[in-house]
Design an enzyme around this catalytic site. Structure first.
Site, PDB file in Angstrom:
ATOM      1  CG  LEU A 139       2.602  20.799 -29.388  1.00 41.15           C
ATOM      2  CD1 LEU A 139       4.078  20.702 -29.731  1.00 41.15           C
ATOM      3  CD2 LEU A 139       2.334  22.037 -28.545  1.00 41.15           C
ATOM      4  CE  LYS A 198       3.848  22.532 -11.250  1.00 40.58           C
ATOM      5  NZ  LYS A 198       3.485  22.722 -12.670  1.00 40.58           N
ATOM      6  CB  THR A 254      -2.186  24.201 -19.395  1.00 40.21           C
ATOM      7  OG1 THR A 254      -1.583  25.168 -20.275  1.00 40.21           O
ATOM      8  CG2 THR A 254      -2.590  24.875 -18.099  1.00 40.21           C
ATOM      9  N   GLY A 306       3.586  10.197 -32.630  1.00 34.49           N
ATOM     10  CA  GLY A 306       3.782   9.588 -31.319  1.00 34.49           C
ATOM     11  C   GLY A 306       3.965  10.651 -30.264  1.00 34.49           C
TER      12      GLY A 306
END
Length: 505
Positions: free
Chosen positions: A334, A79, A345, A14
Site C-alpha cells: 500500500l 477460487k 490484485t 510487517g
C-alpha cells in the site's frame, strides 16, 4: 571492479507486504543478506485482502509451501474466478473465470469461432467453453492438471484466505530461516545529508537500525517513500472514483462458493469472499454519491450470515507513487499505491514488486538505469491493471444512479480506449509485454459487460460449419464428463485441507 554487494536489508512494516518480502528474499538470498523487519503490534494492518489470483501459486511454490498446510493455517478455500453481478445492468451476471476459454483452432483464437457461430444464430454462451466457470457454478473443485483422456488443460485456481493468518504463517517460516524481527515504532528516518539516501530508522526506544537497502511496507502512511523521501503520488480518482470501503466479517452463507462475488450497488460494489470459518464482506463506494451510514446499511443488509464484528471504514486514494524505487528505498504494498480490490490484485502487486526486486537486486552502487527499469516495468503493470478495472465501470449500462452515469460518460485512458476500439471493430485482443491479465480475461469482461465486435477474424470462416459445430460440441462434452467426477468444493476441502482449529505460531 565489481560493486560492493548489499549486506543489510531493513523492512519497515510487517503485514502481508512485509512478510511476503522477507520470506522471498531470505529464501533466495539466504546467508548473503542480513534481513531485519521492524513492526509494531500497536499498529494495525489493513488486512482485508482475502482473494488472490493464480500467480500466487508460483510465489508459494518458490517458498516451498505445502498447499494443503498453507490452506489449513489460513482458513483458505479455492477460487476459480470472480462473478460480477449487476455490473452491466441490474440483474446481469457474468464471470471472469481463470484458465482458458475453449481451444485454439489453427491460427485464430477460439473466441473468433464462437463469434462466427453467434452471428449465424448459435445460442451457446462463451462460458460454455470455460471449465473453470462450469466447475465454479456447480460448486465443484479438484486439483485437475488436464482433462481426462485429453491434452486440454484442467482447472486453474487461486485462493481465498485470511491475509493476517497468511502473514503470520510466512513470518514463522522467515524467522526460522534467519529474518530478525524487531518490535517497535519508528519515530525518525535519518537521511544522508549529501546523497539523500536513507541511513537508518530510529525507534521510539532509541534503537537505531542501519541498512544498505530499505523496503517501505508501512501501508498507506508510506513512512519512508512518502514522508521521508517525499516521493509524490499520482491520483487516479478521476478514473476510479471510489474512495471508501466498509469491511465486516460474517458467518458463511449456505454455499461455500469456489469463487469471489462482486455485486454492484448504487454507488459502488460489494465483495463476498468465502473462507472456511467465515465470509469476508465489504462495500467499496464513492463518498461523493452516498454517505457512510448509507453505505454501511447497504453492506449490512446484503450479508448472507450474521456479522461477527463491527463494520470498519477504510479511506483510500486510488493511484500510485510517482516512483516505486527511489535512491535506496523501494515501496511495496500500500505504500506504493492502491488499486481497489475489484480484480483481487493487491496481494499480486506485492508479489510482483518483490519478485522484480529479486530479479533486479542492486549493489551498493545503486545504478540509476536499474532503478529506472524497475520503475518502468512496475509502472506499466499498475497502468494496465488500472485500465482493466476502469473497463468494468466504464462499460456499464445502468441508468439508476448518477454514479454509474458518470462512470459511463467519463474520459478514459488512451491505452484502454485503443483496446476497446480494436475489440469492437475486429474482435482482436493483444496482450502486451506480459501484462497481468490475459486475452481470455479481457475477453470475458468485455463480452460480459456487453461489448460486441462488429466482425471476427477471417480465418474463422476457413473451417466448415459442420466441422466447427462438432468441434464445439466435443469441447462441451469433455467439460461435462470431467465435471461429473469432480467432488464438491466443500468435500474437497474436508478431505484435504480442513482447518479446524488453527494452531498458534
Amino acid at each position: 571492479m565489481t560493486a560492493e554487494p548489499i549486506q543489510k536489508l531493513v523492512i519497515v512494516g510487517g503485514g502481508t507486504a512485509g512478510w511476503m518480502s522477507a520470506s522471498l528474499l531470505v529464501k533466495l538470498m539466504g546467508a548473503d543478506l542480513d534481513i531485519t523487519l521492524v513492526e509494531s503490534d500497536e499498529i494495525g494492518t489493513v488486512g482485508v485482502g482475502e482473494a488472490t489470483i493464480p500467480p500466487i501459486q508460483t510465489f508459494n511454490n518458490v517458498l516451498g509451501l505445502d498447499e494443503n498446510a498453507f490452506l489449513r493455517q489460513t482458513q483458505g478455500t479455492f477460487k476459480l474466478g470472480i462473478q460480477f453481478e449487476n455490473w452491466g445492468a441490474p440483474g446481469d451476471k457474468y464471470m471472469h473465470a481463470f484458465g482458458p476459454i475453449g481451444r485454439e483452432l489453427g491460427f485464430s483464437a477460439f473466441h473468433h469461432f464462437w463469434l462466427r457461430r453467434a452471428k449465424q444464430g448459435a445460442s451457446d454462451s462463451l462460458w460454455d467453453y470455460s471449465l473453470n466457470y462450469q466447475a465454479a457454478k456447480a460448486d465443484k473443485f479438484a486439483r485437475l492438471d488436464h482433462l481426462p483422456g485429453s491434452s486440454l488443460p484442467g482447472l486453474t485456481h487461486a485462493f481465498h484466505f485470511d491475509a493476517g493468518l497468511y502473514a503470520r504463517y510466512l513470518r514463522a517460516g522467515s524467522e526460522q530461516m534467519g529474518v530478525r524481527r524487531v518490535e517497535g515504532r519508528i519515530t525518525q528516518t535519518q537521511l544522508n545529508s549529501e546523497t539523500g539516501f536513507i541511513e537508518a530508522v530510529i525507534l521510539e526506544d532509541g534503537t537505531r537500525l542501519e541498512g544498505d537497502l530499505f523496503l517501505d511496507c508501512s501501508g498507506f502512511r508510506s513512512l519512508l517513500m512518502g514522508e521521508a523521501l517525499q516521493v509524490g503520488y499520482e491520483d487516479w480518482t478521476h478514473w476510479l472514483p471510489c474512495d471508501r470501503a466498509i469491511a465486516v466479517p460474517a458467518e458463511n452463507g449456505p454455499r461455500l462458493r469456489p469463487y469471489t462475488q462482486s455485486i454492484a450497488h448504487q454507488a459502488g460494489w460489494q465483495w463476498r469472499i468465502p473462507l472456511q470459518n467465515r465470509a469476508g464482506n465489504g462495500h467499496v463506494y464513492c463518498s461523493d454519491h452516498i454517505s457512510e451510514d448509507e453505505a454501511t446499511a447497504v453492506l449490512m443488509n446484503n450479508l448472507e450470515g450474521m456479522p461477527l464484528a463491527e463494520p470498519r471504514t477504510l479511506r483510500f486514494t486510488t493511484g500510485r507513487r510517482a516512483k516505486f524505487w527511489h535512491k535506496n528505498c523501494i515501496a511495496v504494498g500500500l505504500s506504493s499505491g492502491f488499486m481497489e480490490p475489484l480484480e483481487s490484485t493487491s496481494i499480486h502487486l506485492i508479489q510482483t514488486a518483490v519478485v522484480r526486486l529479486a530479479q533486479m537486486f542492486p549493489t551498493k552502487a545503486f545504478d540509476a538505469v536499474n532503478e529506472g527499469e524497475y520503475n518502468r516495468q512496475l509502472g506499466f503493470e499498475y497502468e494496465r491493471i488500472r485500465d482493466f478495472i476502469i473497463l468494468h465501470y466504464h462499460t456499464n449500462q445502468r441508468t439508476d444512479s448518477p454514479f454509474w452515469t458518470t462512470c459511463r460518460e467519463m474520459a478514459i485512458p488512451e491505452s484502454l480506449q485503443h483496446k476497446m476500439d480494436l475489440f469492437t471493430a475486429t474482435g482482436r485482443i493483444f496482450r502486451e509485454n506480459n501484462e497481468l491479465f490475459t486475452e481470455d480475461g479481457w475477453l470475458q469482461v468485455m463480452i460480459g459487460q456487453g461489448l460486441r465486435p462488429a466482425s471476427y477474424h477471417p480465418l474463422a470462416d476457413q473451417v466448415p460449419m459442420d466441422t466447427l459445430t462438432d468441434f464445439m460440441a466435443n469441447l462441451r462434452g469433455l467439460h461435462q464428463r470431467a465435471l461429473t467426477d469432480l467432488p464438491s468444493h466443500t468435500a474437497f476441502i474436508a478431505a484435504h485441507c480442513a482447518a479446524g482449529q488453527v494452531r498458534e505460531i
